[in-house]
Scaffold this motif. Structure first.
Motif, PDB file in Angstrom:
ATOM      1  N   HIS A  68       0.814  -1.214   0.000  1.00 54.13           N
ATOM      2  CA  HIS A  68       0.000   0.000   0.000  1.00 54.13           C
ATOM      3  C   HIS A  68       0.849   1.266   0.000  1.00 54.13           C
ATOM      4  O   HIS A  68       0.419   2.297  -0.528  1.00 54.13           O
ATOM      5  CB  HIS A  68      -0.953  -0.024   1.191  1.00 54.13           C
ATOM      6  CG  HIS A  68      -2.099  -0.968   1.023  1.00 54.13           C
ATOM      7  ND1 HIS A  68      -1.942  -2.342   1.046  1.00 54.13           N
ATOM      8  CD2 HIS A  68      -3.411  -0.749   0.788  1.00 54.13           C
ATOM      9  CE1 HIS A  68      -3.112  -2.911   0.843  1.00 54.13           C
ATOM     10  NE2 HIS A  68      -4.012  -1.980   0.680  1.00 54.13           N
ATOM     11  N   SER A  69       2.042   1.192   0.566  1.00 55.63           N
ATOM     12  CA  SER A  69       2.879   2.391   0.621  1.00 55.63           C
ATOM     13  C   SER A  69       3.447   2.763  -0.749  1.00 55.63           C
ATOM     14  O   SER A  69       3.982   3.859  -0.907  1.00 55.63           O
ATOM     15  CB  SER A  69       4.015   2.203   1.625  1.00 55.63           C
ATOM     16  OG  SER A  69       4.885   1.160   1.226  1.00 55.63           O
ATOM     17  N   CYS A  74       0.630   5.802   4.207  1.00 55.77           N
ATOM     18  CA  CYS A  74      -0.144   4.902   5.064  1.00 55.77           C
ATOM     19  C   CYS A  74       0.119   5.183   6.540  1.00 55.77           C
ATOM     20  O   CYS A  74       1.275   5.240   6.968  1.00 55.77           O
ATOM     21  CB  CYS A  74       0.222   3.444   4.774  1.00 55.77           C
ATOM     22  SG  CYS A  74      -0.079   2.929   3.081  1.00 55.77           S
ATOM     23  N   TRP A  75      -0.951   5.292   7.291  1.00 57.59           N
ATOM     24  CA  TRP A  75      -0.855   5.527   8.731  1.00 57.59           C
ATOM     25  C   TRP A  75      -1.695   4.486   9.449  1.00 57.59           C
ATOM     26  O   TRP A  75      -2.932   4.524   9.386  1.00 57.59           O
ATOM     27  CB  TRP A  75      -1.368   6.914   9.096  1.00 57.59           C
ATOM     28  CG  TRP A  75      -0.673   8.049   8.413  1.00 57.59           C
ATOM     29  CD1 TRP A  75      -0.948   8.590   7.191  1.00 57.59           C
ATOM     30  CD2 TRP A  75       0.428   8.801   8.938  1.00 57.59           C
ATOM     31  NE1 TRP A  75      -0.103   9.621   6.911  1.00 57.59           N
ATOM     32  CE2 TRP A  75       0.749   9.783   7.965  1.00 57.59           C
ATOM     33  CE3 TRP A  75       1.144   8.760  10.126  1.00 57.59           C
ATOM     34  CZ2 TRP A  75       1.771  10.701   8.151  1.00 57.59           C
ATOM     35  CZ3 TRP A  75       2.175   9.668  10.318  1.00 57.59           C
ATOM     36  CH2 TRP A  75       2.481  10.633   9.339  1.00 57.59           C
ATOM     37  N   ALA A  76      -1.051   3.541  10.113  1.00 56.37           N
ATOM     38  CA  ALA A  76      -1.743   2.584  10.978  1.00 56.37           C
ATOM     39  C   ALA A  76      -1.568   3.084  12.405  1.00 56.37           C
ATOM     40  O   ALA A  76      -0.441   3.258  12.871  1.00 56.37           O
ATOM     41  CB  ALA A  76      -1.154   1.189  10.820  1.00 56.37           C
ATOM     42  N   ASP A 284      -4.749  -7.666  -0.324  1.00 58.47           N
ATOM     43  CA  ASP A 284      -4.109  -6.504  -0.945  1.00 58.47           C
ATOM     44  C   ASP A 284      -4.606  -6.289  -2.368  1.00 58.47           C
ATOM     45  O   ASP A 284      -4.813  -5.140  -2.792  1.00 58.47           O
ATOM     46  CB  ASP A 284      -2.592  -6.665  -0.934  1.00 58.47           C
ATOM     47  CG  ASP A 284      -1.982  -6.450   0.443  1.00 58.47           C
ATOM     48  OD1 ASP A 284      -2.719  -6.088   1.379  1.00 58.47           O
ATOM     49  OD2 ASP A 284      -0.756  -6.662   0.572  1.00 58.47           O
ATOM     50  N   ARG A 285      -4.794  -7.366  -3.098  1.00 57.76           N
ATOM     51  CA  ARG A 285      -5.285  -7.233  -4.484  1.00 57.76           C
ATOM     52  C   ARG A 285      -6.682  -6.621  -4.507  1.00 57.76           C
ATOM     53  O   ARG A 285      -6.940  -5.655  -5.239  1.00 57.76           O
ATOM     54  CB  ARG A 285      -5.290  -8.603  -5.171  1.00 57.76           C
ATOM     55  CG  ARG A 285      -5.894  -8.581  -6.575  1.00 57.76           C
ATOM     56  CD  ARG A 285      -5.812  -9.947  -7.244  1.00 57.76           C
ATOM     57  NE  ARG A 285      -6.331 -11.011  -6.408  1.00 57.76           N
ATOM     58  CZ  ARG A 285      -7.657 -11.262  -6.246  1.00 57.76           C
ATOM     59  NH1 ARG A 285      -8.562 -10.488  -6.829  1.00 57.76           N
ATOM     60  NH2 ARG A 285      -8.048 -12.275  -5.490  1.00 57.76           N
ATOM     61  N   LEU A 291      -9.303   0.804  -3.936  1.00 55.85           N
ATOM     62  CA  LEU A 291      -8.793   2.112  -3.526  1.00 55.85           C
ATOM     63  C   LEU A 291      -8.204   2.908  -4.684  1.00 55.85           C
ATOM     64  O   LEU A 291      -8.241   4.145  -4.670  1.00 55.85           O
ATOM     65  CB  LEU A 291      -7.724   1.931  -2.446  1.00 55.85           C
ATOM     66  CG  LEU A 291      -8.218   1.475  -1.075  1.00 55.85           C
ATOM     67  CD1 LEU A 291      -7.019   1.164  -0.173  1.00 55.85           C
ATOM     68  CD2 LEU A 291      -9.116   2.512  -0.427  1.00 55.85           C
ATOM     69  N   LEU A 292      -7.684   2.222  -5.699  1.00 61.58           N
ATOM     70  CA  LEU A 292      -7.040   2.907  -6.816  1.00 61.58           C
ATOM     71  C   LEU A 292      -7.970   3.122  -8.002  1.00 61.58           C
ATOM     72  O   LEU A 292      -7.586   3.761  -8.990  1.00 61.58           O
ATOM     73  CB  LEU A 292      -5.807   2.111  -7.269  1.00 61.58           C
ATOM     74  CG  LEU A 292      -4.692   1.998  -6.228  1.00 61.58           C
ATOM     75  CD1 LEU A 292      -3.602   1.055  -6.740  1.00 61.58           C
ATOM     76  CD2 LEU A 292      -4.109   3.369  -5.896  1.00 61.58           C
TER      77      LEU A 292
END
Length: 294
Positions: A68-69, A74-76, A284-285, A291-292
């Motif tokens: 994701h980065s 990205c902030w968890a 992730d996929r 998201l994209l």
């Protein structure tokens, strides 16, 4: 306190999950709350806020930061009352978590972000999208809470959590983590140790009592997401569920998706409450495709 590490899988750790990730861990003052975060990705990229579940912590997303980065800042974070963030001395309701998240956005200088939330994190994400649409780009509701009040599930979650808070032994922490997984062998020794260290903090028992407030029927009732409220979500939404989620059936995910205008639904097989950890490649996929998308 006896530790009995046993794992039939090859040893993995938080560090092996992060070994190829350029990231930072830190603390930031978000309004009144000292908030711990993991950050990865160029800060000039769109922000993605990753929100964990009840009694969880930022490490819920260590296996997702690398992919994701590449596309997001990205902030968890650790919610208040969780991990190593501030632990207020009162029952924690959804409005308190939202207050923290909004203050965190302000502290990092982000006006609008996408959000992905698992369980409690999904509940907070949905309510945030309802109440503050101007701060929300896209949302992923991952095995989210807030639409069901099953007494058996609530009692089981409360019991496992409080037993581990009162006695953070290896076996009790392991049992709490195994509740999350379709395959209990996914609970690695390192993951147990990571959470055990959190549960062994001197203030954890009081913090756990505070963050278990949403398992109280009366408190839960006034925080629940109504059908009408879900219908007011304006942001593009993905409802992500699993075939072996311990909190509720796939039918509930279909119902949630039907209530949110234009929402997409994705169902992952053979995963429990932490699909982002159990089947990272598939998660992730699906996640990045949504998201994209433009």
């Amino acid at each position: 306190m006896t530790e009995t590490p046993t794992s039939p899988r090859p040893f993995t750790s938080v560090w092996s999950d992060l070994r190829e990730v350029e990231f930072e861990q830190g603390f930031i003052q978000a309004g009144p709350y000292r908030t711990r975060y993991l950050h990865a990705g160029d800060r000039s990229k769109p922000a993605l806020i990753m929100l964990h579940g009840i009694t969880g912590h930022a490490e819920a997303y260590v296996r997702n930061l690398r992919s994701h980065s590449e596309h997001f800042s990205c902030w968890a974070i650790d919610f208040i009352g969780h991990g190593y963030s501030s632990k207020p001395d009162h029952p924690l309701e959804v409005k308190h978590y939202i207050e923290q998240v909004l203050a965190f956005l302000d502290a990092i200088g982000v006006q609008k972000a996408s959000f992905t939330g698992e369980s409690l994190g999904g509940w907070v994400t949905a309510q945030l999208a309802i109440d503050h649409p101007e701060r929300v780009e896209r949302i992923v509701l991952n095995t989210m809470g807030g639409t069901m009040a099953n007494p058996q599930v609530m009692d089981r979650l409360y019991t496992l959590s409080m037993e581990a808070a009162k006695d953070p032994s290896w076996e009790r922490v392991k049992a709490r983590l195994e509740w999350l997984m379709a395959d209990p062998t996914m609970v690695t020794d390192d993951l147990i140790k990571t959470r055990q260290a959190i549960f062994q903090q001197p203030d954890w028992l009081a913090a756990c009592e505070a963050n278990m407030a949403l398992q109280d029927p009366e408190i839960r009732r006034r925080n629940m997401l109504t059908d009408q409220a879900l219908g007011r979500i304006q942001a593009p939404a993905l409802v992500l569920w699993t075939t072996k989620d311990p909190s509720g059936p796939v039918a509930e995910a279909r119902r949630i998706a039907s209530l949110i205008p234009g929402a997409q639904l994705a169902v992952m097989d053979n995963c429990g409450h932490w699909p982002q950890y159990e089947d990272t490649e598939t998660f992730d996929r699906i996640h990045l495709d949504f998201l994209l998308a433009r």
